[in-house]
Design a protein around this motif. Structure first.
Motif, PDB file in Angstrom:
ATOM      1  N   MET A 181       0.864  -1.069  -0.053  1.00 38.65           N
ATOM      2  CA  MET A 181      -0.175  -0.109   0.156  1.00 38.65           C
ATOM      3  C   MET A 181       0.939   1.122  -0.073  1.00 38.65           C
ATOM      4  SD  MET A 181      -3.171  -0.898   2.666  1.00 38.65           S
ATOM      5  CE  MET A 181      -2.100  -1.252   4.012  1.00 38.65           C
ATOM      6  N   PRO A 182       0.404   2.454  -0.596  1.00 37.41           N
ATOM      7  CA  PRO A 182       1.257   3.666  -0.553  1.00 37.41           C
ATOM      8  C   PRO A 182       1.342   4.182   1.138  1.00 37.41           C
ATOM      9  CG  PRO A 182      -1.073   4.186  -1.288  1.00 37.41           C
ATOM     10  CD  PRO A 182      -0.983   2.578  -1.198  1.00 37.41           C
ATOM     11  N   ARG A 183       2.218   5.306   1.073  1.00 40.12           N
ATOM     12  CA  ARG A 183       2.360   5.787   2.449  1.00 40.12           C
ATOM     13  C   ARG A 183       1.117   6.635   2.864  1.00 40.12           C
ATOM     14  NH1 ARG A 183       8.289   8.795   1.398  1.00 40.12           N
ATOM     15  NH2 ARG A 183       9.277   6.851   0.709  1.00 40.12           N
ATOM     16  N   ARG A 184       0.366   7.238   1.790  1.00 38.85           N
ATOM     17  CA  ARG A 184      -0.776   8.262   2.206  1.00 38.85           C
ATOM     18  C   ARG A 184      -1.994   7.499   1.450  1.00 38.85           C
ATOM     19  NH1 ARG A 184      -1.145  13.644   3.402  1.00 38.85           N
ATOM     20  NH2 ARG A 184       1.089  13.813   3.531  1.00 38.85           N
ATOM     21  N   ARG A 185      -3.216   7.507   2.122  1.00 41.56           N
ATOM     22  CA  ARG A 185      -4.333   7.251   1.467  1.00 41.56           C
ATOM     23  C   ARG A 185      -5.452   8.347   1.643  1.00 41.56           C
ATOM     24  NH1 ARG A 185      -5.329   0.688   1.341  1.00 41.56           N
ATOM     25  NH2 ARG A 185      -6.726   1.129  -0.581  1.00 41.56           N
ATOM     26  N   PHE A 186      -6.458   8.288   0.815  1.00 38.17           N
ATOM     27  CA  PHE A 186      -7.382   9.255   1.238  1.00 38.17           C
ATOM     28  C   PHE A 186      -8.250   8.600   2.309  1.00 38.17           C
ATOM     29  CE2 PHE A 186      -6.568  10.650  -2.898  1.00 38.17           C
ATOM     30  CZ  PHE A 186      -6.649  12.245  -2.944  1.00 38.17           C
ATOM     31  N   ARG A 187      -8.894   9.387   3.181  1.00 37.40           N
ATOM     32  CA  ARG A 187      -9.550   8.942   4.303  1.00 37.40           C
ATOM     33  C   ARG A 187     -10.589   7.800   4.074  1.00 37.40           C
ATOM     34  NH1 ARG A 187     -11.319  13.523   8.605  1.00 37.40           N
ATOM     35  NH2 ARG A 187      -8.841  13.528   8.433  1.00 37.40           N
ATOM     36  N   SER A 188     -11.517   8.000   3.211  1.00 39.58           N
ATOM     37  CA  SER A 188     -12.402   6.968   2.796  1.00 39.58           C
ATOM     38  C   SER A 188     -11.862   5.794   2.274  1.00 39.58           C
ATOM     39  CB  SER A 188     -13.362   7.641   1.809  1.00 39.58           C
ATOM     40  OG  SER A 188     -12.577   7.828   0.591  1.00 39.58           O
ATOM     41  N   PHE A 189     -10.540   5.382   1.957  1.00 39.67           N
ATOM     42  CA  PHE A 189     -10.128   4.148   1.516  1.00 39.67           C
ATOM     43  C   PHE A 189      -8.888   3.850   2.552  1.00 39.67           C
ATOM     44  CE2 PHE A 189     -11.728   6.186  -2.384  1.00 39.67           C
ATOM     45  CZ  PHE A 189     -12.254   4.954  -2.929  1.00 39.67           C
ATOM     46  N   GLU A 190      -8.709   4.242   3.711  1.00 39.16           N
ATOM     47  CA  GLU A 190      -7.814   4.079   4.577  1.00 39.16           C
ATOM     48  C   GLU A 190      -8.079   2.499   5.253  1.00 39.16           C
ATOM     49  OE1 GLU A 190      -8.149   6.773   7.735  1.00 39.16           O
ATOM     50  OE2 GLU A 190      -6.854   8.151   6.862  1.00 39.16           O
ATOM     51  N   LYS A 198       4.660  22.507  -7.908  1.00 39.44           N
ATOM     52  CA  LYS A 198       5.478  21.508  -8.548  1.00 39.44           C
ATOM     53  C   LYS A 198       6.067  20.660  -7.424  1.00 39.44           C
ATOM     54  CE  LYS A 198       6.403  23.219 -13.046  1.00 39.44           C
ATOM     55  NZ  LYS A 198       7.353  23.897 -13.844  1.00 39.44           N
ATOM     56  N   ARG A 199       6.519  21.090  -6.309  1.00 35.41           N
ATOM     57  CA  ARG A 199       7.007  20.253  -5.313  1.00 35.41           C
ATOM     58  C   ARG A 199       6.113  19.635  -4.614  1.00 35.41           C
ATOM     59  NH1 ARG A 199       9.913  25.409  -4.470  1.00 35.41           N
ATOM     60  NH2 ARG A 199       8.930  25.869  -2.803  1.00 35.41           N
ATOM     61  N   LEU A 200       4.888  20.311  -4.298  1.00 30.86           N
ATOM     62  CA  LEU A 200       3.705  19.812  -3.581  1.00 30.86           C
ATOM     63  C   LEU A 200       3.206  18.512  -4.368  1.00 30.86           C
ATOM     64  CD1 LEU A 200       1.699  19.666  -1.394  1.00 30.86           C
ATOM     65  CD2 LEU A 200       0.366  21.055  -2.719  1.00 30.86           C
ATOM     66  N   LYS A 201       3.226  18.553  -5.825  1.00 28.46           N
ATOM     67  CA  LYS A 201       2.935  17.284  -6.548  1.00 28.46           C
ATOM     68  C   LYS A 201       3.750  16.171  -6.455  1.00 28.46           C
ATOM     69  CE  LYS A 201       1.480  15.702 -11.080  1.00 28.46           C
ATOM     70  NZ  LYS A 201       1.300  16.036 -12.411  1.00 28.46           N
ATOM     71  N   ALA A 202       5.019  16.671  -6.624  1.00 25.22           N
ATOM     72  CA  ALA A 202       6.075  15.554  -6.533  1.00 25.22           C
ATOM     73  C   ALA A 202       5.941  14.822  -5.152  1.00 25.22           C
ATOM     74  CB  ALA A 202       7.443  16.168  -6.773  1.00 25.22           C
ATOM     75  N   ALA A 203       5.849  15.639  -4.310  1.00 20.59           N
ATOM     76  CA  ALA A 203       5.699  14.624  -2.738  1.00 20.59           C
ATOM     77  C   ALA A 203       4.520  13.927  -2.830  1.00 20.59           C
ATOM     78  CB  ALA A 203       5.567  15.638  -1.746  1.00 20.59           C
ATOM     79  N   PHE A 204       3.312  14.318  -3.316  1.00 14.96           N
ATOM     80  CA  PHE A 204       2.208  13.528  -3.465  1.00 14.96           C
ATOM     81  C   PHE A 204       2.402  12.532  -4.480  1.00 14.96           C
ATOM     82  CE2 PHE A 204      -0.312  17.210  -1.668  1.00 14.96           C
ATOM     83  CZ  PHE A 204      -0.926  16.351  -0.418  1.00 14.96           C
ATOM     84  N   LEU A 205       3.015  12.515  -5.527  1.00 15.11           N
ATOM     85  CA  LEU A 205       3.385  11.464  -6.571  1.00 15.11           C
ATOM     86  C   LEU A 205       4.193  10.273  -5.947  1.00 15.11           C
ATOM     87  CD1 LEU A 205       4.195  13.091  -9.738  1.00 15.11           C
ATOM     88  CD2 LEU A 205       2.273  11.680  -9.425  1.00 15.11           C
ATOM     89  N   ASN A 206       5.097  10.836  -4.744  1.00 12.73           N
ATOM     90  CA  ASN A 206       5.735   9.685  -4.041  1.00 12.73           C
ATOM     91  C   ASN A 206       4.933   9.149  -2.961  1.00 12.73           C
ATOM     92  OD1 ASN A 206       8.229   8.629  -3.508  1.00 12.73           O
ATOM     93  ND2 ASN A 206       8.320   9.936  -1.545  1.00 12.73           N
ATOM     94  N   GLU A 207       4.010   9.788  -2.450  1.00  9.54           N
ATOM     95  CA  GLU A 207       3.243   9.236  -1.344  1.00  9.54           C
ATOM     96  C   GLU A 207       1.993   8.414  -1.832  1.00  9.54           C
ATOM     97  OE1 GLU A 207       2.743  12.317   1.568  1.00  9.54           O
ATOM     98  OE2 GLU A 207       4.956  12.398   2.011  1.00  9.54           O
ATOM     99  N   LEU A 208       1.438   8.962  -2.880  1.00 11.31           N
ATOM    100  CA  LEU A 208       0.250   8.224  -3.107  1.00 11.31           C
ATOM    101  C   LEU A 208       0.075   7.216  -3.882  1.00 11.31           C
ATOM    102  CD1 LEU A 208      -1.941  11.533  -3.415  1.00 11.31           C
ATOM    103  CD2 LEU A 208      -2.587   9.791  -1.870  1.00 11.31           C
TER     104      LEU A 208
END
Length: 404
Positions: A1-10, A392-402
């Protein structure tokens, strides 16, 4: 699983692994014979690898060109993946119905798989794909390589939510990029209108209340000194003393890029004459960046300038920002291009910079109004550039976590 998931799918089940070729169908295209004029200038957009994220194409095909080649049609919503050349690894969602060439792989997900999710996943894996399959960035990718990639994916509902989230981020990034592009065009227009054109003594556009003729001056007349920079190597930033080199002047904004700060590797106790102060403009004197300029700002802190830069100190009777903005004009760029021609590396020395002539308003108040106005546009561009980089930095971080 990824490091971060949306709450409804935790509490949803773990993600599953697939070969990309198991959950998608894919194909690449071809290029009609360039020698046959009847194959081109038709109604079918011809999408090449550099145009996979564009809504327009440089070339178009006729139906005859499509039918007599390996070019293949794609539809709006298909994933387009660049296989060849400088764009290898780039990916997007087709914005138009058109034909693709052999450098583009079209990917269509099967049931219960989201195009947006797969496209964003491919973006997140771009660097690892290049590192694994392109030696030193050279060579080409292939449909077989892409089909064999292992993707880990959740349910279709979670895929859609992730794809939509990144789509919204992409939209925000595009908005700021469009604002930057629009402001840059506006700045270019004002530069051409607020400074006299070649052969003219006054500009097309002036502030109200100013009617005096402009006067021609050499740069050496409006600046008191031209000095070469500090001859010292760079060391790790000491927390106070900043060292400005040619590479630290941002090509776009001409500001001091402080991403990789360094300090001069020398005893600075007797080097105060190399400190920049208000009204100082520096000029790159050699190399590919010859002519590049920077004007010192208080907020940049304690700044020493390096040896491949020349500092000009503006006289009190003239506005430094007005002079700096003049170095962003086509007239100045033409001067640098012609003057810097050498048998070896291009360069412009202090004496040659001093010979650059331009027209200046008699009134320092008019100079200041022009400089302040153009600086305001520069500040707006910088503001949106910072927001863009943050997104762009925010997106790169989310790509890595989601993604897994």
């Amino acid at each position: 699983m990824p490091r971060r998931r949306f709450r409804s799918f935790e509490d949803a089940p773990p993600w599953k692994q697939y070969r990309l070729g198991e959950i998608t169908s894919s194909y690449s295209g071809g290029t009609p014979s360039v020698g046959n004029e009847g194959y081109y200038n038709g109604d079918i957009p011809f999408i090449r690898s550099s145009e996979i994220n564009s809504d327009a194409t440089e070339l178009s095909l006729t139906l005859k060109g499509l039918e007599n080649s390996s070019a293949k049609m794609v539809e709006i919503g298909d994933i387009l993946y660049a296989l060849y050349g400088a764009t290898s690894g780039e990916v997007g969602i087709s914005r138009i119905n058109g034909a693709i060439n052999q450098a583009v792989l079209a990917i269509r997900p099967g049931n219960n798989f989201s195009s947006d999710f797969i496209m964003q996943w491919l973006r997140s894996k771009k660097q690892s794909i290049i590192n694994n399959y392109l030696q030193g960035g050279q060579g080409n990718l292939s449909g077989a390589i892409i089909k064999n990639l292992v993707i880990t994916a959740p349910s279709y509902e979670e895929q859609k939510l992730i794809g939509s989230f990144f789509g919204n981020l992409d939209s925000l990034i595009s908005v700021h990029q469009l604002k930057i592009d629009k402001l840059k065009k506006l700045k270019t227009a004002y530069l051409s209108e607020m400074f006299p054109a070649e052969g003219e003594r006054e500009p097309k556009r002036r502030f109200k209340g100013f009617t005096d003729a402009w006067e021609q001056h050499r740069l050496g007349e409006v600046c008191s000194t031209f000095e070469y920079g500090l001859n010292a190597a760079a060391k790790e930033y000491d927390g106070e003393n900043k060292y400005l080199r040619i590479t630290d002047i941002d090509d776009e904004s001409r500001g001091f890029s402080q991403k990789e700060l360094v300090s001069p590797d020398i005893d600075l106790s007797d080097k105060t004459n190399y400190l920049l102060s208000e009204g100082d403009i520096v000029f790159a004197r050699t190399g590919a960046s010859v002519g590049k300029t920077y004007i010192y700002k208080k907020e940049d802190g304690t700044v020493y300038f390096a040896g491949f830069l020349i500092r000009a100190k503006t006289k009190q009777a003239y506005d430094a920002e007005f002079i700096f903005q003049n170095t962003l004009t086509d007239k100045y760029n033409d001067f640098v291009r012609i003057t810097s021609q050498r048998s070896g590396q291009p360069g412009v020395n202090a004496h040659e910079y001093g010979e650059y002539y331009f027209f200046v308003p008699k009134s320092k108040e008019e100079q200041s109004k022009i400089g302040h106005f153009l600086r305001g546009i520069d500040d707006l561009i910088s503001l949106h550039q910072r927001k863009l980089e943050k997104l762009k930095r925010l997106k790169a971080a989310f790509l890595n976590e989601l993604f897994v």
